[in-house]
Design a protein around this motif. Structure first.
Motif, PDB file in Angstrom:
ATOM      1  N   HIS A  73      -2.082   3.480  11.005  1.00 18.80           N
ATOM      2  CA  HIS A  73      -2.104   3.832   9.525  1.00 18.80           C
ATOM      3  C   HIS A  73      -1.701   2.841   8.566  1.00 18.80           C
ATOM      4  O   HIS A  73      -0.672   2.185   8.927  1.00 18.80           O
ATOM      5  CB  HIS A  73      -1.154   4.866   9.445  1.00 18.80           C
ATOM      6  CG  HIS A  73      -1.582   6.259  10.198  1.00 18.80           C
ATOM      7  ND1 HIS A  73      -2.349   7.027   9.636  1.00 18.80           N
ATOM      8  CD2 HIS A  73      -1.640   6.595  11.783  1.00 18.80           C
ATOM      9  CE1 HIS A  73      -2.775   8.109  10.791  1.00 18.80           C
ATOM     10  NE2 HIS A  73      -2.427   7.784  11.863  1.00 18.80           N
ATOM     11  N   THR A  85     -12.033   6.427   5.959  1.00 15.71           N
ATOM     12  CA  THR A  85     -11.140   7.519   6.411  1.00 15.71           C
ATOM     13  C   THR A  85      -9.707   7.460   5.910  1.00 15.71           C
ATOM     14  O   THR A  85      -9.455   8.492   5.275  1.00 15.71           O
ATOM     15  CB  THR A  85     -10.889   7.495   8.058  1.00 15.71           C
ATOM     16  OG1 THR A  85     -11.966   7.533   8.872  1.00 15.71           O
ATOM     17  CG2 THR A  85      -9.889   8.460   8.497  1.00 15.71           C
ATOM     18  N   SER A  86      -9.207   6.113   5.716  1.00 14.92           N
ATOM     19  CA  SER A  86      -8.181   6.050   4.881  1.00 14.92           C
ATOM     20  C   SER A  86      -8.124   6.168   3.626  1.00 14.92           C
ATOM     21  O   SER A  86      -7.364   6.817   2.826  1.00 14.92           O
ATOM     22  CB  SER A  86      -7.333   4.700   5.452  1.00 14.92           C
ATOM     23  OG  SER A  86      -7.971   3.446   4.889  1.00 14.92           O
ATOM     24  N   ARG A  88     -10.328   8.311   2.071  1.00 12.06           N
ATOM     25  CA  ARG A  88     -10.542   9.674   2.023  1.00 12.06           C
ATOM     26  C   ARG A  88      -8.942  10.174   2.368  1.00 12.06           C
ATOM     27  O   ARG A  88      -8.879  11.211   1.317  1.00 12.06           O
ATOM     28  CB  ARG A  88     -11.608  10.140   3.031  1.00 12.06           C
ATOM     29  CG  ARG A  88     -11.739  11.521   2.988  1.00 12.06           C
ATOM     30  CD  ARG A  88     -12.879  12.204   3.911  1.00 12.06           C
ATOM     31  NE  ARG A  88     -12.690  11.703   5.110  1.00 12.06           N
ATOM     32  CZ  ARG A  88     -13.381  10.976   6.045  1.00 12.06           C
ATOM     33  NH1 ARG A  88     -14.468  10.322   5.259  1.00 12.06           N
ATOM     34  NH2 ARG A  88     -13.094  10.490   6.910  1.00 12.06           N
ATOM     35  N   GLU A  89      -8.416   9.997   3.144  1.00 17.63           N
ATOM     36  CA  GLU A  89      -7.143  10.698   3.314  1.00 17.63           C
ATOM     37  C   GLU A  89      -6.188  10.352   2.180  1.00 17.63           C
ATOM     38  O   GLU A  89      -5.124  10.987   1.760  1.00 17.63           O
ATOM     39  CB  GLU A  89      -6.432  10.288   4.660  1.00 17.63           C
ATOM     40  CG  GLU A  89      -7.308  10.849   5.708  1.00 17.63           C
ATOM     41  CD  GLU A  89      -6.855  10.236   7.070  1.00 17.63           C
ATOM     42  OE1 GLU A  89      -7.460  10.830   8.084  1.00 17.63           O
ATOM     43  OE2 GLU A  89      -6.036   9.503   7.146  1.00 17.63           O
ATOM     44  N   GLN A  90      -6.201   9.155   1.377  1.00 12.19           N
ATOM     45  CA  GLN A  90      -5.504   8.800   0.258  1.00 12.19           C
ATOM     46  C   GLN A  90      -6.002   8.905  -1.001  1.00 12.19           C
ATOM     47  O   GLN A  90      -5.525   8.307  -2.174  1.00 12.19           O
ATOM     48  CB  GLN A  90      -4.875   7.226   0.803  1.00 12.19           C
ATOM     49  CG  GLN A  90      -4.278   7.104   1.770  1.00 12.19           C
ATOM     50  CD  GLN A  90      -3.437   5.829   1.730  1.00 12.19           C
ATOM     51  OE1 GLN A  90      -3.248   5.075   0.937  1.00 12.19           O
ATOM     52  NE2 GLN A  90      -3.032   5.264   2.921  1.00 12.19           N
ATOM     53  N   CYS A 122       0.718  13.231   6.040  1.00  8.85           N
ATOM     54  CA  CYS A 122      -0.669  13.761   5.822  1.00  8.85           C
ATOM     55  C   CYS A 122      -0.876  13.906   4.455  1.00  8.85           C
ATOM     56  O   CYS A 122      -0.439  14.561   3.705  1.00  8.85           O
ATOM     57  CB  CYS A 122      -0.534  15.235   6.454  1.00  8.85           C
ATOM     58  SG  CYS A 122      -2.301  15.501   6.590  1.00  8.85           S
ATOM     59  N   THR A 124      -3.710  13.936   2.769  1.00 10.49           N
ATOM     60  CA  THR A 124      -4.829  14.841   2.605  1.00 10.49           C
ATOM     61  C   THR A 124      -4.325  15.893   1.566  1.00 10.49           C
ATOM     62  O   THR A 124      -3.508  16.635   1.981  1.00 10.49           O
ATOM     63  CB  THR A 124      -5.486  15.402   3.611  1.00 10.49           C
ATOM     64  OG1 THR A 124      -5.782  14.352   4.514  1.00 10.49           O
ATOM     65  CG2 THR A 124      -6.836  16.472   3.171  1.00 10.49           C
ATOM     66  N   ILE A 157      -2.242  15.187  10.875  1.00 12.29           N
ATOM     67  CA  ILE A 157      -3.516  14.259  10.605  1.00 12.29           C
ATOM     68  C   ILE A 157      -4.412  14.282  11.478  1.00 12.29           C
ATOM     69  O   ILE A 157      -5.811  14.367  11.489  1.00 12.29           O
ATOM     70  CB  ILE A 157      -3.055  12.622  10.368  1.00 12.29           C
ATOM     71  CG1 ILE A 157      -2.066  12.469   9.006  1.00 12.29           C
ATOM     72  CG2 ILE A 157      -4.070  11.575  10.239  1.00 12.29           C
ATOM     73  CD1 ILE A 157      -1.174  11.387   9.150  1.00 12.29           C
ATOM     74  N   ARG A 161      -8.350  15.128  11.485  1.00 12.10           N
ATOM     75  CA  ARG A 161      -9.403  14.227  12.107  1.00 12.10           C
ATOM     76  C   ARG A 161     -10.259  14.726  13.127  1.00 12.10           C
ATOM     77  O   ARG A 161     -11.401  14.262  13.254  1.00 12.10           O
ATOM     78  CB  ARG A 161      -8.729  12.927  12.493  1.00 12.10           C
ATOM     79  CG  ARG A 161      -8.129  11.922  11.286  1.00 12.10           C
ATOM     80  CD  ARG A 161      -7.358  10.736  11.580  1.00 12.10           C
ATOM     81  NE  ARG A 161      -6.980   9.912  10.607  1.00 12.10           N
ATOM     82  CZ  ARG A 161      -6.628   8.737  10.824  1.00 12.10           C
ATOM     83  NH1 ARG A 161      -6.364   8.301  11.826  1.00 12.10           N
ATOM     84  NH2 ARG A 161      -6.379   8.045   9.654  1.00 12.10           N
TER      85      ARG A 161
END
Length: 170
Positions: A73, A85-86, A88-90, A122, A124, A157, A161
Motif C-alpha cells: 500500500h 486501484t490506489s 481510485r481508493e485515494q 480504508c 474509499t 480494503i 477489492r
C-alpha cells in the motif's frame, strides 16, 4: 462446487489454476499467507463465503504477514503512479490543497517513524480531511493497538477489492 447458482465472477475465481488464483488474490492483498489461505479454501459457494474466509485469513495473519500486506500500500496522498486501484481508493485526496497534502505528508512520516510502516486506512469514500484527522488520532496509539486497527482496515480494503475482483471476473 461450481453450479449455475454460483455468481459468474466467483465461479471463474474458483476455476482458476492455483498459480493464477494466487496471482489474482495477491493483487487484492500483498500478504502471501492471506492469498494462499483463500486459494486453498476454494471453491466458495457465495461471495459472502469468500468475504468470510478473507476475514478469517486476515484475523490469523502474524505481524510479519501484516507487514507484507502493508508493503503493498502506498502512503495516503501518494498513490502509486500508473496504479488505478490506489488512485481510485485515494480519490478523496483529489481536491486537497497543497497545504493539506504537505500536512498529510508530514503526518505520514511521523506515523511511519513511530510504527515502522505506512499509515493504513480504508480510504474509499473518505475525504482528505478525514484521513488527516484519522492519522492525527491514531498516531497516539500503542503499537499493539495500532496493529489491530491496521488489521481491521486491511480487512475492509480486502473486502472492497474482492468485490471489485469478482465484478471484473464476471
Amino acid at each position: 462446487m461450481t453450479s449455475t447458482s454460483t455468481p459468474p465472477g466467483l465461479a471463474r475465481l474458483n476455476a482458476l489454476p492455483e498459480h493464477a488464483a494466487l496471482a489474482a488474490l495477491h493483487e487484492v492483498c500483498a500478504s502471501t499467507t492471506w492469498a494462499r489461505r483463500l486459494t486453498d479454501a476454494r471453491p466458495f459457494a457465495t461471495d459472502e463465503e469468500l468475504r468470510t474466509a478473507s476475514d478469517a485469513a486476515m484475523a490469523g495473519l502474524t505481524a510479519a504477514d501484516l507487514a507484507e500486506a502493508m508493503a503493498g500500500h502506498p502512503p495516503i496522498g501518494r498513490p502509486k503512479p500508473g496504479d488505478p486501484t490506489s488512485a481510485r481508493e485515494q480519490r478523496g485526496m483529489a481536491g486537497a490543497s497543497d497545504e493539506l497534502r504537505a500536512e498529510l505528508l508530514e503526518l505520514n512520516l511521523a506515523y511511519q517513524e513511530k510504527f515502522g510502516h505506512v499509515f493504513l486506512i480504508c480510504a474509499t469514500g473518505r475525504t482528505a480531511e478525514q484521513m488527516r484527522d484519522a492519522v492525527k488520532e491514531r498516531i497516539g496509539n500503542a503499537p499493539e493497538q495500532e496493529r489491530e486497527i491496521v488489521r481491521t482496515e486491511l480487512g475492509k480494503i480486502n473486502r472492497i477489492r474482492l468485490t471489485r475482483l469478482l465484478e471484473e471476473e464476471a
